[in-house]
Write a protein that holds these residues in place. Sequence first.
Motif, short mmCIF file in Angstrom:
data_model
loop_
_atom_site.label_atom_id
_atom_site.label_comp_id
_atom_site.label_asym_id
_atom_site.label_seq_id
_atom_site.Cartn_x
_atom_site.Cartn_y
_atom_site.Cartn_z
N ILE A 189 10.96 7.86 -7.85
CA ILE A 189 12.04 8.68 -8.42
C ILE A 189 11.50 9.39 -9.65
N GLY A 190 11.83 10.65 -9.77
CA GLY A 190 11.39 11.45 -10.90
C GLY A 190 10.11 12.23 -10.62
N SER A 191 9.46 11.91 -9.52
CA SER A 191 8.24 12.64 -9.17
C SER A 191 8.60 13.76 -8.19
N ASN A 192 7.63 14.53 -7.87
CA ASN A 192 7.81 15.58 -6.87
C ASN A 192 7.02 15.25 -5.61
N LYS A 193 6.59 14.00 -5.48
CA LYS A 193 5.76 13.59 -4.37
C LYS A 193 6.62 13.40 -3.12
N ALA A 216 15.61 3.65 1.02
CA ALA A 216 15.85 2.27 0.59
C ALA A 216 14.73 1.32 0.99
N ALA A 217 13.77 1.77 1.78
CA ALA A 217 12.73 0.89 2.32
C ALA A 217 12.00 0.07 1.25
N PRO A 218 11.55 0.65 0.14
CA PRO A 218 10.87 -0.20 -0.85
C PRO A 218 11.76 -1.30 -1.41
N LEU A 219 13.03 -1.01 -1.64
CA LEU A 219 13.95 -2.02 -2.15
C LEU A 219 14.23 -3.10 -1.10
N LEU A 220 14.37 -2.69 0.15
CA LEU A 220 14.59 -3.65 1.23
C LEU A 220 13.39 -4.58 1.40
N LEU A 221 12.19 -4.01 1.33
CA LEU A 221 10.98 -4.81 1.44
C LEU A 221 10.89 -5.80 0.29
N GLU A 222 11.15 -5.35 -0.92
CA GLU A 222 11.10 -6.23 -2.09
C GLU A 222 12.11 -7.38 -1.97
N ALA A 223 13.32 -7.05 -1.51
CA ALA A 223 14.34 -8.09 -1.35
C ALA A 223 13.94 -9.10 -0.28
N LEU A 224 13.41 -8.62 0.83
CA LEU A 224 13.00 -9.52 1.90
C LEU A 224 11.84 -10.40 1.45
N LYS A 271 0.81 -1.21 0.00
CA LYS A 271 0.00 0.00 0.00
C LYS A 271 0.85 1.27 0.00
N HIS A 272 2.16 1.10 0.08
CA HIS A 272 3.04 2.27 0.13
C HIS A 272 3.19 2.88 -1.27
N THR A 273 3.79 4.03 -1.34
CA THR A 273 4.07 4.68 -2.62
C THR A 273 4.96 3.77 -3.45
N ALA A 274 4.48 3.43 -4.63
CA ALA A 274 5.19 2.48 -5.49
C ALA A 274 6.46 3.09 -6.06
N GLY A 275 7.35 2.22 -6.48
CA GLY A 275 8.58 2.65 -7.14
C GLY A 275 9.70 2.91 -6.17
N GLN A 276 10.86 3.17 -6.73
CA GLN A 276 12.02 3.50 -5.89
C GLN A 276 11.89 4.92 -5.38
N TRP A 277 12.44 5.15 -4.21
CA TRP A 277 12.41 6.47 -3.60
C TRP A 277 13.80 7.10 -3.69
N ALA A 278 13.84 8.41 -3.61
CA ALA A 278 15.10 9.15 -3.70
C ALA A 278 15.15 10.19 -2.59
N ILE A 279 16.34 10.74 -2.41
CA ILE A 279 16.55 11.78 -1.40
C ILE A 279 16.84 13.10 -2.10
N ARG A 280 16.14 14.13 -1.70
CA ARG A 280 16.41 15.50 -2.16
C ARG A 280 16.61 16.33 -0.90
N ASP A 281 17.84 16.76 -0.69
CA ASP A 281 18.23 17.35 0.60
C ASP A 281 17.94 16.30 1.66
N LEU A 282 17.08 16.57 2.61
CA LEU A 282 16.71 15.55 3.60
C LEU A 282 15.23 15.18 3.45
N GLU A 283 14.71 15.33 2.25
CA GLU A 283 13.34 14.98 1.95
C GLU A 283 13.33 13.70 1.11
N ILE A 284 12.45 12.77 1.46
CA ILE A 284 12.31 11.53 0.70
C ILE A 284 11.19 11.76 -0.30
N ILE A 285 11.49 11.53 -1.59
CA ILE A 285 10.49 11.67 -2.63
C ILE A 285 10.31 10.34 -3.34
N GLY A 286 9.14 10.13 -3.86
CA GLY A 286 8.91 8.88 -4.55
C GLY A 286 7.63 8.91 -5.35
#
Length: 89
Positions: free
Chosen positions: A21-25, A49-57, A4-19
Amino acid sequence: MENKHTAGQWAIRDLEIIGPIGSNKSICEITGNFMDESEAEANAKLIAAAPLLLEALQGMVKLYEEVQPAGGWQGFYDESMYAIKQATT
């Protein structure tokens, strides 16, 4: 399990997590008066890294369920399932 989380990989912009990647969300922003910048950056990396960690687990659990290896893996499986449940429910 449905994610149910925001799909896709997430990125860091300054200390803000966006997801994704490529979005402004904005997912969250790391703030806090009681941590130094290096700790804040490390926390941001972990959250991003949470979405990638969850997928790997989830992949490891699926593999475990398919092969059921012998020798002490049940504890790992139980802890993994608990972590996945915490992340997805």
